[in-house]
Motif scaffolding. Sequence first.
Motif, mmCIF file in Angstrom:
data_model
loop_
_atom_site.group_PDB
_atom_site.id
_atom_site.type_symbol
_atom_site.label_atom_id
_atom_site.label_comp_id
_atom_site.label_asym_id
_atom_site.label_seq_id
_atom_site.Cartn_x
_atom_site.Cartn_y
_atom_site.Cartn_z
ATOM 1 N N ARG A 29 0.800 -1.222 0.000
ATOM 2 C CA ARG A 29 0.000 0.000 0.000
ATOM 3 C C ARG A 29 0.836 1.276 0.000
ATOM 4 N N VAL A 30 2.084 1.162 0.441
ATOM 5 C CA VAL A 30 2.966 2.312 0.573
ATOM 6 C C VAL A 30 4.289 1.956 -0.103
ATOM 7 N N SER A 31 4.923 2.929 -0.720
ATOM 8 C CA SER A 31 6.191 2.642 -1.391
ATOM 9 C C SER A 31 7.232 2.177 -0.383
ATOM 10 N N SER A 32 8.147 1.356 -0.856
ATOM 11 C CA SER A 32 9.182 0.851 0.048
ATOM 12 C C SER A 32 10.101 1.972 0.510
ATOM 13 N N SER A 33 10.237 3.039 -0.255
ATOM 14 C CA SER A 33 11.069 4.161 0.190
ATOM 15 C C SER A 33 10.428 4.853 1.391
ATOM 16 N N VAL A 34 9.117 5.064 1.359
ATOM 17 C CA VAL A 34 8.421 5.659 2.501
ATOM 18 C C VAL A 34 8.482 4.695 3.687
ATOM 19 N N THR A 35 8.297 3.410 3.434
ATOM 20 C CA THR A 35 8.385 2.410 4.494
ATOM 21 C C THR A 35 9.760 2.465 5.151
ATOM 22 N N VAL A 74 13.090 14.898 25.135
ATOM 23 C CA VAL A 74 11.677 15.103 24.782
ATOM 24 C C VAL A 74 11.584 16.018 23.563
ATOM 25 N N ASN A 75 12.364 17.083 23.545
ATOM 26 C CA ASN A 75 12.362 17.979 22.381
ATOM 27 C C ASN A 75 12.824 17.249 21.120
ATOM 28 N N GLY A 76 13.833 16.403 21.263
ATOM 29 C CA GLY A 76 14.306 15.613 20.126
ATOM 30 C C GLY A 76 13.236 14.660 19.616
ATOM 31 N N LEU A 77 12.509 14.045 20.544
ATOM 32 C CA LEU A 77 11.414 13.155 20.139
ATOM 33 C C LEU A 77 10.329 13.926 19.402
ATOM 34 N N LEU A 78 9.997 15.105 19.880
ATOM 35 C CA LEU A 78 8.972 15.922 19.213
ATOM 36 C C LEU A 78 9.400 16.291 17.810
ATOM 37 N N VAL A 79 10.653 16.695 17.650
ATOM 38 C CA VAL A 79 11.164 17.030 16.310
ATOM 39 C C VAL A 79 11.151 15.778 15.429
ATOM 40 N N GLY A 80 11.577 14.643 15.992
ATOM 41 C CA GLY A 80 11.588 13.396 15.226
ATOM 42 C C GLY A 80 10.203 12.981 14.771
ATOM 43 N N PHE A 81 9.235 13.067 15.675
ATOM 44 C CA PHE A 81 7.866 12.697 15.291
ATOM 45 C C PHE A 81 7.282 13.690 14.286
ATOM 46 N N ALA A 82 7.685 14.941 14.366
ATOM 47 C CA ALA A 82 7.258 15.906 13.344
ATOM 48 C C ALA A 82 7.786 15.472 11.979
ATOM 49 N N GLY A 83 9.022 14.978 11.952
ATOM 50 C CA GLY A 83 9.586 14.460 10.705
ATOM 51 C C GLY A 83 8.826 13.255 10.183
ATOM 52 N N VAL A 84 8.419 12.375 11.078
ATOM 53 C CA VAL A 84 7.625 11.200 10.682
ATOM 54 C C VAL A 84 6.320 11.660 10.037
ATOM 55 N N ILE A 85 5.679 12.652 10.634
ATOM 56 C CA ILE A 85 4.426 13.179 10.091
ATOM 57 C C ILE A 85 4.664 13.797 8.719
ATOM 58 N N ILE A 86 5.753 14.532 8.571
ATOM 59 C CA ILE A 86 6.072 15.162 7.287
ATOM 60 C C ILE A 86 6.294 14.106 6.205
ATOM 61 N N ILE A 87 6.857 12.976 6.579
ATOM 62 C CA ILE A 87 7.068 11.887 5.615
ATOM 63 C C ILE A 87 5.745 11.192 5.288
ATOM 64 N N ALA A 88 4.921 10.948 6.305
ATOM 65 C CA ALA A 88 3.724 10.124 6.125
ATOM 66 C C ALA A 88 2.566 10.863 5.467
ATOM 67 N N VAL A 89 2.337 12.098 5.839
ATOM 68 C CA VAL A 89 1.134 12.811 5.398
ATOM 69 C C VAL A 89 1.008 12.920 3.868
ATOM 70 N N PRO A 90 2.078 13.222 3.134
ATOM 71 C CA PRO A 90 1.906 13.313 1.669
ATOM 72 C C PRO A 90 1.403 12.027 1.018
ATOM 73 N N THR A 91 1.660 10.869 1.640
ATOM 74 C CA THR A 91 1.187 9.621 1.050
ATOM 75 C C THR A 91 -0.318 9.433 1.237
ATOM 76 N N PHE A 92 -0.925 10.216 2.140
ATOM 77 C CA PHE A 92 -2.370 10.119 2.337
ATOM 78 C C PHE A 92 -3.128 10.508 1.070
ATOM 79 N N ASN A 93 -2.521 11.321 0.218
ATOM 80 C CA ASN A 93 -3.161 11.730 -1.041
ATOM 81 C C ASN A 93 -3.324 10.549 -1.993
ATOM 82 N N GLU A 94 -2.630 9.462 -1.696
ATOM 83 C CA GLU A 94 -2.701 8.292 -2.563
ATOM 84 C C GLU A 94 -3.900 7.407 -2.248
ATOM 85 N N GLY A 95 -4.742 7.816 -1.293
ATOM 86 C CA GLY A 95 -5.973 7.093 -1.003
ATOM 87 C C GLY A 95 -5.951 6.367 0.318
ATOM 88 N N SER A 96 -7.087 5.760 0.627
ATOM 89 C CA SER A 96 -7.242 5.093 1.919
ATOM 90 C C SER A 96 -6.303 3.899 2.053
#
Length: 173
Positions: free
Chosen positions: A59-65, A93-115
Motif C-alpha cells: 500500500r505504501v512505497s518501500s522508500s516511505v516504508t 523530549v524535544n528531540g522526540l517531538l522534532v523526530g515525530f514531526a519528521g515522521v508526520i512530514i514523511i507520512a502525510v503526503p502519502t495520504f493523497n494516494e488514497g485510503s
Amino acid sequence: KSFPAIMITPMRIAFGFAALACVPASRARIPRSAWPRIIALAAVWMAIPLTMFPFAEERVSSSVTGMLNGATPLFVATVGAIVFKKRASKAQVNGLLVGFAGVIIIAVPTFNEGSSSIVGIALIVAALTCYGFALNVALPLQQAHGSLPILWRAQAAALVMTTPFGLTGVNDI
C-alpha cells in the motif's frame, strides 16, 4: 511472480533461524524462567511487525516504508519513557517531538494516494510501536543471557507463530 505477503515473514525468520543455528554461541543454555519473555519478544519483535511490513508495502512505497522504519528509535524511547518509566530529559523530549514531526512530514503526503496508503501507514506505525516494546524487553534479556541465544530462540518461537499463516499462501505461488 513474487511470494504472497503472508509468506514473506516466515521465510525471513526461517532463514535467520537457520543462519544462527550455524553459530555455536547461539545455542548457549538459557533458564526456563526467561522463556515467557522470549515468547513475548518473538511476537512483538518478529511475528507481528514483520508480518505487517509486507502488507504495508503493498500500500505504501518501500522508500516511505524505509524512511518511517528509521523512526524506530523514536518509538523505543517513547515506549521506554511511558510504559517502562525511563526518564527522558527535556532535550530528549524535544528531540522526540522534532523526530515525530519528521515522521508526520514523511507520512502525510502519502495520504493523497488514497485510503489504501493510510492503512499502510497505520500498519507501519503499529509495527514500529511493537518495536518500541520489543527493544525495551530485548535489552535486559540480552544483557542477562547474550544476544545470539535470545535472538535464536525468539526466531524459533516466531517461526512457530508465523508458519501456519505462511502455509496459507503456498497455493498463491
